[in-house]
Design an enzyme around this catalytic site. Structure first.
Site, PDB file in Angstrom:
ATOM      1  N   GLY B  42      30.234  46.485  29.489  1.00 36.69           N
ATOM      2  CA  GLY B  42      30.660  45.772  30.695  1.00 36.69           C
ATOM      3  C   GLY B  42      30.638  46.729  31.873  1.00 36.69           C
ATOM      4  O   GLY B  42      29.926  47.734  31.861  1.00 36.69           O
ATOM      5  N   ARG B 337      49.197  36.860  41.336  1.00 42.15           N
ATOM      6  CA  ARG B 337      48.941  35.901  40.268  1.00 42.15           C
ATOM      7  C   ARG B 337      50.170  35.558  39.447  1.00 42.15           C
ATOM      8  O   ARG B 337      50.400  34.401  39.105  1.00 42.15           O
ATOM      9  CB  ARG B 337      47.861  36.462  39.347  1.00 42.15           C
ATOM     10  CG  ARG B 337      46.546  36.540  40.065  1.00 42.15           C
ATOM     11  CD  ARG B 337      45.464  37.203  39.249  1.00 42.15           C
ATOM     12  NE  ARG B 337      44.221  37.119  39.991  1.00 42.15           N
ATOM     13  CZ  ARG B 337      43.078  37.665  39.590  1.00 42.15           C
ATOM     14  NH1 ARG B 337      43.026  38.340  38.468  1.00 42.15           N
ATOM     15  NH2 ARG B 337      41.997  37.522  40.309  1.00 42.15           N
ATOM     16  N   GLU B 453      39.245  47.682  31.234  1.00 39.75           N
ATOM     17  CA  GLU B 453      40.375  46.875  30.773  1.00 39.75           C
ATOM     18  C   GLU B 453      40.944  47.411  29.457  1.00 39.75           C
ATOM     19  O   GLU B 453      42.102  47.179  29.132  1.00 39.75           O
ATOM     20  CB  GLU B 453      39.940  45.406  30.610  1.00 39.75           C
ATOM     21  CG  GLU B 453      41.116  44.455  30.374  1.00 39.75           C
ATOM     22  CD  GLU B 453      40.700  42.989  30.237  1.00 39.75           C
ATOM     23  OE1 GLU B 453      39.535  42.665  30.529  1.00 39.75           O
ATOM     24  OE2 GLU B 453      41.552  42.174  29.846  1.00 39.75           O
ATOM     25  N   ARG B 463      47.974  42.796  37.552  1.00 42.08           N
ATOM     26  CA  ARG B 463      46.792  43.265  38.273  1.00 42.08           C
ATOM     27  C   ARG B 463      46.539  42.377  39.474  1.00 42.08           C
ATOM     28  O   ARG B 463      46.650  41.155  39.392  1.00 42.08           O
ATOM     29  CB  ARG B 463      45.572  43.241  37.354  1.00 42.08           C
ATOM     30  CG  ARG B 463      44.294  43.664  38.047  1.00 42.08           C
ATOM     31  CD  ARG B 463      43.135  43.758  37.090  1.00 42.08           C
ATOM     32  NE  ARG B 463      42.761  42.471  36.512  1.00 42.08           N
ATOM     33  CZ  ARG B 463      42.125  41.512  37.173  1.00 42.08           C
ATOM     34  NH1 ARG B 463      41.810  41.664  38.440  1.00 42.08           N
ATOM     35  NH2 ARG B 463      41.810  40.381  36.566  1.00 42.08           N
TER      36      ARG B 463
END
Lengths: 249, 670
Positions: B42, B337, B453, B463
């Site tokens: 990734g 969030r 991550e 985050r």
């Protein structure tokens, strides 16, 4: 709804393979096509049979892992979607659905519906990049302004997910749409122009080595591309190729 | 073993520079005789593999997908943060550092976060040089947008496909090195275990997923960049194959696992539609730039909507409760969030949910469509009072910004979000916890690194949006390439590590035995059956709101599911072939262990911080009543767990967090 599935089963690359028939029932329209296959596999496992192998990962239309030729169409009916974004509401009760892997000489079958698409990676390895090393001292990103129209076109080409639907759809199994998307993206940006000539020559050369067919302008690839990559990219690649062939050493 | 984070001395803005100046180097000729294994391709793994290969190391990169380009970073939508201050809105390295520490609810390591903010600007420069087509303004300059938890516009983006474009950039850089033979790429390979020789990480055991063959690979250092463990919840926005196995295996070989309970539940995901569901789909946080979140003010309206008797568009403005704007006027719809997710749950639990299951709220673009439409009408000299024209122009602007997200939504839900508000609900999205690493990103196993991550380092307990891409690329492009040399400088005389060593043999045997066990078990239940059960326990008792009773129950239940799994799982097929059920069984075995540690960590942390919300720890009075209550006196530490042979007896080590540059205070977004 209740459906009849006719699915390609092939144990491995050497096996000949055949179509097999499986009934599935109680399929909801809200399920994605892959979730419907999950239901089938759960059923097969519970019956002590081997589940159907198929590629999938992100299940939101961006990783390019899922494939499947459904009723003769790459990623099934519907435009600009991948198989994971195809929902069962597109089918009706009693339908028979044919499911096959991508068919192309350059994509050998690994098992059942899973194919080996590493040929596409090798095309990328041949030139799908800008030769710039990692460095904390590159010039500031805003030093070279890029006209919005060019940046947008480059982006549109860059949205290719490398799924191979174009190859599977093409009667010649050509990878021109895939290759041209990367060639276009980088040819449209000042950062990619420097190596544009070598890039197009090398990538096209590798594409031919891999056994992909040529382009005869049928245009089916564009229709079946889940990201709507335009045929204009093929035209641009042909121009780039011609100019590189004429002016190159 | 004591935990030493190896944070360099000196003022925070000089630490990284000083450290780089004093780090040991490996000369180019010696790099050619050093091998590095990178697991995962990734943003973190891909960028690390490319950069290390460019420097001259021999890199062996592994991914379970059929191409490195498919790693789940590809699905990141909204953008990437960088302290460029192109918008002249007061941004700076310090401000990005401050926002990230505050957003993480003061549970991250100051020095790491500062370094992240410091290298953020170079990431944008690097990506543009690679040909990443970021969004631009008409003058040709890069465009920005805003994300949750901040008051500046520092997010760079490429429509709703930023992760895809950045990953393809890293993949391109990798492709170049694969073509040169500097990276040997192992597609469709899964890391099954870490091999340690003399206490150092010296290789891995991997399974070729096509042939089923078990392979030994050696190296002088191993980088774990295998992503997060959100799939322990079964349903999450992670890809189906995303798993914790590489990280967990490393943990069991001696790497401490930090803060496993810190999970991000993302507020804007498409709600669950039924039991058949295999995964959840995120609707980017960037949508909160223009979308307004609301539920009906009156319960009877919510009930009518749930029964299908009322449409959201029929509800008058005064009958809507824009609860984020009401509760958090300073940040409105752009609160972080964790705050947005809890607020949605609170409204739905109170009976104001708007879909059939009562677990959804609206995300509405109607006012943004009007606002943009008016602007466009004025710019182009049209009548800005022509409602139909304004709506049409406004929809075009929205489409240019979020087109692919709207399309995704429509495909899944079968509703047109340009005409009716989207329905959204929180879902598991990201795990802030991960393998403990020091400032050099090295785990507690010498020579074993963790990036992206997979490590725990930069986001604390929550985050911020558009920071995952930043961290992944920072670790891979700009941190690891320096810090790994400091360790490898001692290895220039080692020579190639033999895979015939007894350590390799033992690790391989263990892997083979475990896999054979699954095939021979011949139980009665499928892997998914157990995974779904684990997911339900995690979501109900270790999810958005946690309490001591539920967590204690969860620990027992997870153990029970694990015992049953080993007794009764059925894995069809054979060992030496492409066998997706075998892959799943092997991954689930690790999730079933991680889940227990996860719940233990949540139980131990008797405070609310960031994404970790303990019902016992809430403000009971004052302006912040009902908000999460942190306990700095007792919990300002990183919980790093050591595996002792039995999950229940895992030993917790504390890394105390020192805040020297930012004052610890309650996070307020009011």
């Amino acid at each position: 709804m209740n459906l009849t599935l006719k699915i390609w089963r092939q144990k491995n690359k050497q096996d000949k393979g055949r179509m097999e028939t499986y009934p599935v029932s109680n399929i909801s329209g809200d399920m994605s096509f892959l979730e419907m296959l999950d239901v089938l596999n759960e059923q097969l496992i519970n019956d002590g049979k081997e589940p159907v192998a198929f590629d999938h990962d992100c299940r939101e239309g961006i990783c390019g892992m899922c494939s499947l030729f459904i009723n003769g169409e790459a990623h099934g009916p519907g435009r600009e979607i991948t198989t994971c974004q195809l929902h069962m509401r597109s089918f009706k009760d009693g339908d028979t659905i044919h499911i096959e892997p991508w068919r192309a000489a350059a994509f050998p079958v690994v098992k059942d519906l899973v194919t080996d698409r590493s040929a596409l990676d090798r095309i990328m390895n041949a030139g799908g990049f800008v030769s710039v090393n990692t460095s904390g001292n590159t010039i500031d990103a805003n030093t070279i302004p890029v006209p919005k129209a060019d940046a947008d076109k480059a982006f549109d080409a860059a949205t290719c997910i490398g799924c191979g639907a174009c190859v599977a759809t093409c009667k010649n199994a050509s990878a021109m749409l895939f290759t041209s998307a990367k060639v276009s993206q980088l040819a449209l940006l000042p950062q990619g122009k420097v190596e544009a000539h070598d890039r197009v020559l090398n990538m096209v050369h590798q594409m031919d080595l891999e056994g992909f067919g040529n382009c005869t302008n049928t245009g089916a690839c564009e229709v079946e591309c889940p990201k709507g990559i335009s045929l204009e990219n093929i035209a641009r690649m042909n121009r780039e190729y011609l100019s590189a062939s004429v002016t190159g050493e | 073993m004591s935990l030493d984070a190896k944070i360099p001395a000196g003022p925070i803005d000089k630490k990284w520079t000083n450290h780089k100046n004093n780090i040991k180097l490996v000369n180019p000729a010696n790099k050619r005789s050093i091998d590095i294994i990178v697991v995962g391709t990734g943003l973190a793994g891909g960028s690390a593999a490319a950069s290390l290969a460019e420097m001259g190391y021999n890199v062996k990169a592994f991914c379970f997908q059929d191409s490195p380009r498919r790693a789940h970073s590809i699905a990141a939508q909204g953008g990437i943060n960088a302290a460029k201050n192109y918008q002249n809105d007061g941004d700076s390295t310090y401000r990005l550092f401050y926002d990230t520490v505050k957003g993480g609810d003061y549970r991250s390591r100051e020095a790491n976060v500062y370094r992240l903010a410091e290298v953020s600007a170079s990431i944008i420069d690097q990506c543009v040089a690679q040909g990443v087509p970021f969004a631009r303004e008409y003058g040709g300059m890069l465009d920005n947008r805003s994300f949750g938890g901040v008051q500046v516009s520092r997010t760079f983006y490429a429509k709703g496909q930023t992760g895809q474009q950045l990953l393809l950039g890293a993949y391109s850089a990798m492709s170049r090195q694969i073509g040169k033979g500097k990276i040997t790429m192992y597609n469709r390979h899964e890391m099954m275990d870490l091999v340690k020789v003399d206490g150092k990480a010296r290789g891995i055991i991997a399974r070729n997923l096509i042939t089923g063959e078990i392979e030994r690979h050696s190296a002088h250092a191993v980088v774990i960049a295998s992503g997060g463990y959100g799939n322990v919840f079964f349903l999450s926005t992670n890809a189906m194959g995303s798993n914790t196995s590489a990280a967990w295996k490393v943990h069991k070989k001696g790497a401490y696992f930090a803060n496993p309970c810190y999970t991000q539940i993302h507020p804007t995901c498409i709600p669950v539609s039924g039991d058949h569901q295999s995964k959840l789909t995120l609707m980017s946080e960037s949508l909160r730039n223009d979308g307004r979140i609301w539920v009906p003010k009156k319960k009877e309206d919510a009930e009518a909507i749930r029964a299908g008797k009322l449409k959201p568009t029929q509800l008058a403005e005064e009958d809507r409760d824009y609860y984020l704007e009401r509760r958090y006027p300073a940040f409105g719809n752009l609160v972080p969030r964790d705050v947005a997710s809890r607020a949605a749950k609170e409204r739905c639990d109170a009976g104001f949910g708007v879909n059939a299951t009562g677990e959804a709220v609206y995300l509405d673009f109607a006012s943004a469509i009007q606002r943009y439409g008016k602007e466009q009408a004025l710019v182009h000299g049209h009548d800005s009072n022509d409602k139909a024209l304004v709506t049409k122009l406004g929809k075009e602007v929205i489409k240019s910004k979020y087109g692919n997200l709207f399309q995704m939504y429509e495909k899944i839900v079968d509703q047109n979000p340009y005409e009716t508000p989207m329905m959204i609900y929180p879902a598991v999205h990201y795990t802030m916890g991960g393998i403990w690493v020091d400032y050099n990103l090295m785990t507690t196993i010498p020579g074993c690194y963790a990036a992206g991550e997979a490590n725990f380092s930069d986001h604390g307990a929550n985050r911020l949006g558009a920071s995952a891409l930043m961290q992944g690329l920072a670790d891979g492009y700009f941190v690891l390439p320096y810090t790994i040399g400091d360790y490898l400088a001692d290895d220039i005389r080692t020579g190639e590590i033999s895979t015939d060593l007894p350590e390799f043999e033992a690790a391989e045997k263990e892997v083979k035995d475990r896999l054979a066990f699954f095939i021979n078990n011949k139980g009665t239940k499928s892997v998914d059956y157990f995974h779904k059960r684990l997911g339900k326990v995690m979501w109900n008792k270790v999810g958005m709101a946690r309490n001591a009773k539920g967590l204690s129950e969860a620990i027992v239940e997870i153990r029970e599911i694990r015992d049953e799994f080993w007794k009764d799982v059925r894995v069809p097929g054979e060992l030496n072939e492409f066998n997706q059920e075998l892959e799943k069984a092997s991954r689930l075995a690790d999730f079933l262990e991680l889940g227990e540690l996860f719940a233990m960590d949540a139980l131990q942390r008797n405070e609310s911080c960031g994404g970790h919300f303990r019902e016992e720890s809430v403000e009971t009075s004052g302006e912040q009543e009902g908000e999460a209550k942190r306990d700095d006196a007792n919990f300002a530490f990183v919980a790093a767990w050591e595996y002792t042979g039995n999950i229940a007896e895992s030993k917790m080590h504390k890394e105390e967090l020192k805040f020297e540059n930012i004052e610890l205070k309650q996070r307020s977004y009011k």
